[in-house]
Design a protein around this motif. Structure first.
Motif, short mmCIF file in Angstrom:
data_model
loop_
_atom_site.label_atom_id
_atom_site.label_comp_id
_atom_site.label_asym_id
_atom_site.label_seq_id
_atom_site.Cartn_x
_atom_site.Cartn_y
_atom_site.Cartn_z
N LYS A 35 0.86 -1.18 0.00
CA LYS A 35 0.00 0.00 0.00
C LYS A 35 0.89 1.23 0.00
CE LYS A 35 -3.86 -2.27 1.00
NZ LYS A 35 -5.05 -2.35 0.30
N LYS A 36 0.72 2.06 -1.01
CA LYS A 36 1.54 3.26 -1.11
C LYS A 36 0.82 4.39 -0.37
CE LYS A 36 4.43 5.50 -4.46
NZ LYS A 36 4.74 5.62 -5.86
N LYS A 37 1.47 4.91 0.65
CA LYS A 37 0.88 5.97 1.43
C LYS A 37 1.16 7.30 0.75
CE LYS A 37 0.21 5.59 6.33
NZ LYS A 37 0.77 5.75 7.65
N VAL A 38 0.12 8.08 0.56
CA VAL A 38 0.30 9.41 -0.01
C VAL A 38 0.60 10.35 1.15
CG1 VAL A 38 -0.81 11.26 -1.30
CG2 VAL A 38 -1.32 8.88 -1.85
N PRO A 39 1.77 10.98 1.12
CA PRO A 39 2.10 11.85 2.24
C PRO A 39 1.21 13.09 2.26
CG PRO A 39 3.77 12.02 0.53
CD PRO A 39 2.81 10.94 0.12
N ALA A 40 0.79 13.49 3.43
CA ALA A 40 -0.03 14.69 3.57
C ALA A 40 0.87 15.90 3.36
CB ALA A 40 -0.66 14.73 4.95
N ARG A 41 0.31 16.90 2.68
CA ARG A 41 1.09 18.11 2.44
C ARG A 41 1.11 18.95 3.71
NH1 ARG A 41 -1.74 18.91 -2.98
NH2 ARG A 41 -0.36 17.81 -4.40
N SER A 42 2.27 19.49 3.98
CA SER A 42 2.40 20.34 5.15
C SER A 42 1.77 21.70 4.85
CB SER A 42 3.88 20.52 5.51
OG SER A 42 4.53 21.21 4.47
N ALA A 43 1.57 22.47 5.90
CA ALA A 43 0.99 23.81 5.73
C ALA A 43 1.91 24.67 4.89
CB ALA A 43 0.76 24.45 7.09
N ARG A 44 3.20 24.50 5.06
CA ARG A 44 4.16 25.28 4.26
C ARG A 44 4.05 24.93 2.79
NH1 ARG A 44 10.16 24.85 6.07
NH2 ARG A 44 9.46 26.40 7.55
N GLU A 45 3.93 23.66 2.49
CA GLU A 45 3.78 23.22 1.10
C GLU A 45 2.48 23.72 0.50
OE1 GLU A 45 4.66 21.41 -2.51
OE2 GLU A 45 5.95 21.79 -0.78
N GLN A 46 1.40 23.72 1.27
CA GLN A 46 0.12 24.24 0.78
C GLN A 46 0.21 25.74 0.48
OE1 GLN A 46 -2.62 23.12 3.82
NE2 GLN A 46 -2.86 21.03 3.03
N ARG A 47 0.86 26.49 1.37
CA ARG A 47 1.04 27.94 1.13
C ARG A 47 1.87 28.16 -0.12
NH1 ARG A 47 1.91 28.11 6.77
NH2 ARG A 47 4.15 28.22 6.44
N ARG A 48 2.92 27.37 -0.28
CA ARG A 48 3.79 27.52 -1.43
C ARG A 48 3.04 27.25 -2.73
NH1 ARG A 48 6.18 23.67 -3.81
NH2 ARG A 48 7.80 24.05 -5.31
N ARG A 49 2.23 26.20 -2.75
CA ARG A 49 1.44 25.89 -3.95
C ARG A 49 0.41 26.97 -4.23
NH1 ARG A 49 1.33 20.67 -6.15
NH2 ARG A 49 2.81 19.29 -5.16
N ARG A 50 -0.25 27.45 -3.19
CA ARG A 50 -1.24 28.51 -3.37
C ARG A 50 -0.58 29.77 -3.93
NH1 ARG A 50 -3.11 29.43 1.83
NH2 ARG A 50 -3.76 27.27 1.81
N ARG A 51 0.60 30.08 -3.40
CA ARG A 51 1.33 31.26 -3.87
C ARG A 51 1.71 31.12 -5.34
NH1 ARG A 51 6.36 32.05 -0.50
NH2 ARG A 51 4.77 31.47 0.93
N ILE A 52 2.12 29.94 -5.76
CA ILE A 52 2.48 29.72 -7.16
C ILE A 52 1.26 29.88 -8.05
CG2 ILE A 52 3.21 27.93 -8.79
CD1 ILE A 52 5.21 27.02 -6.65
N TRP A 53 0.10 29.34 -7.62
CA TRP A 53 -1.12 29.49 -8.42
C TRP A 53 -1.54 30.95 -8.53
CZ3 TRP A 53 -2.87 26.42 -11.89
CH2 TRP A 53 -2.65 25.06 -11.79
N VAL A 54 -1.44 31.69 -7.43
CA VAL A 54 -1.79 33.12 -7.46
C VAL A 54 -0.84 33.85 -8.39
CG1 VAL A 54 -1.77 35.23 -6.06
CG2 VAL A 54 -2.88 33.18 -5.21
N MET A 55 0.44 33.53 -8.32
CA MET A 55 1.43 34.17 -9.18
C MET A 55 1.15 33.89 -10.65
SD MET A 55 5.53 34.13 -8.42
CE MET A 55 5.30 32.90 -7.23
N ALA A 56 0.82 32.65 -10.97
CA ALA A 56 0.53 32.28 -12.36
C ALA A 56 -0.72 33.00 -12.86
CB ALA A 56 0.35 30.76 -12.47
N GLY A 57 -1.74 33.09 -12.02
CA GLY A 57 -2.97 33.78 -12.42
C GLY A 57 -2.74 35.26 -12.68
N ILE A 58 -2.03 35.91 -11.78
CA ILE A 58 -1.74 37.33 -11.96
C ILE A 58 -0.89 37.55 -13.20
CG2 ILE A 58 -0.54 39.31 -10.95
CD1 ILE A 58 -1.38 38.27 -8.20
N TRP A 59 0.09 36.69 -13.42
CA TRP A 59 0.97 36.81 -14.59
C TRP A 59 0.17 36.67 -15.88
CZ3 TRP A 59 2.67 33.48 -18.50
CH2 TRP A 59 3.78 33.91 -19.20
N LEU A 60 -0.72 35.68 -15.94
CA LEU A 60 -1.55 35.49 -17.14
C LEU A 60 -2.48 36.68 -17.35
CD1 LEU A 60 -2.45 31.71 -16.95
CD2 LEU A 60 -1.07 32.85 -18.70
#
Length: 105
Positions: A35-60
């Motif tokens: 059984k392959k366990k999917v690691p839970a994303r940390s709060a830091r990783e979630q903030r980082r991903r959200r920041r990247i999505w916001v950056m991409a949206g603003i850039w577009l």
């Protein structure tokens, strides 16, 4: 200390602490697929991903506005806008982003 005493003490300790090979005590598993366990994303990783999505949206959005405003034949303005947004959008998001309100400016 003789070898016999050492061996006897080792056997006594093994009996006292139990067997190290506990897999023999357990029943065999029927499902052998790992059984392959999917690691839970940390709060830091979630903030980082959200920041990247916001950056991409603003850039577009900024590049779409520049594309529309610059007109059909003005390629210099389009390239200049693309270059400036590529540099400035990540810089502005990095300077302004504070989702938890950790810094009081």
């Amino acid at each position: 200390m003789s070898k016999e005493k050492a061996r006897r003490r080792a056997e006594d300790r093994a009996k006292k602490h139990g067997s190290k090979n506990r897999s023999a005590d357990r029943p065999a598993q029927t499902d052998t697929t790992p059984k392959k366990k999917v690691p839970a994303r940390s709060a830091r990783e979630q903030r980082r991903r959200r920041r990247i999505w916001v950056m991409a949206g603003i850039w577009l959005a900024a590049n779409a506005v520049i594309w529309i405003v610059s007109g059909a034949g003005n390629w210099e303005a389009k390239w200049l806008g693309l270059t400036l947004t590529t540099i400035l959008v990540p810089l502005i998001v990095w300077l302004v982003w504070d989702p938890e309100g950790r810094v009081d400016l």
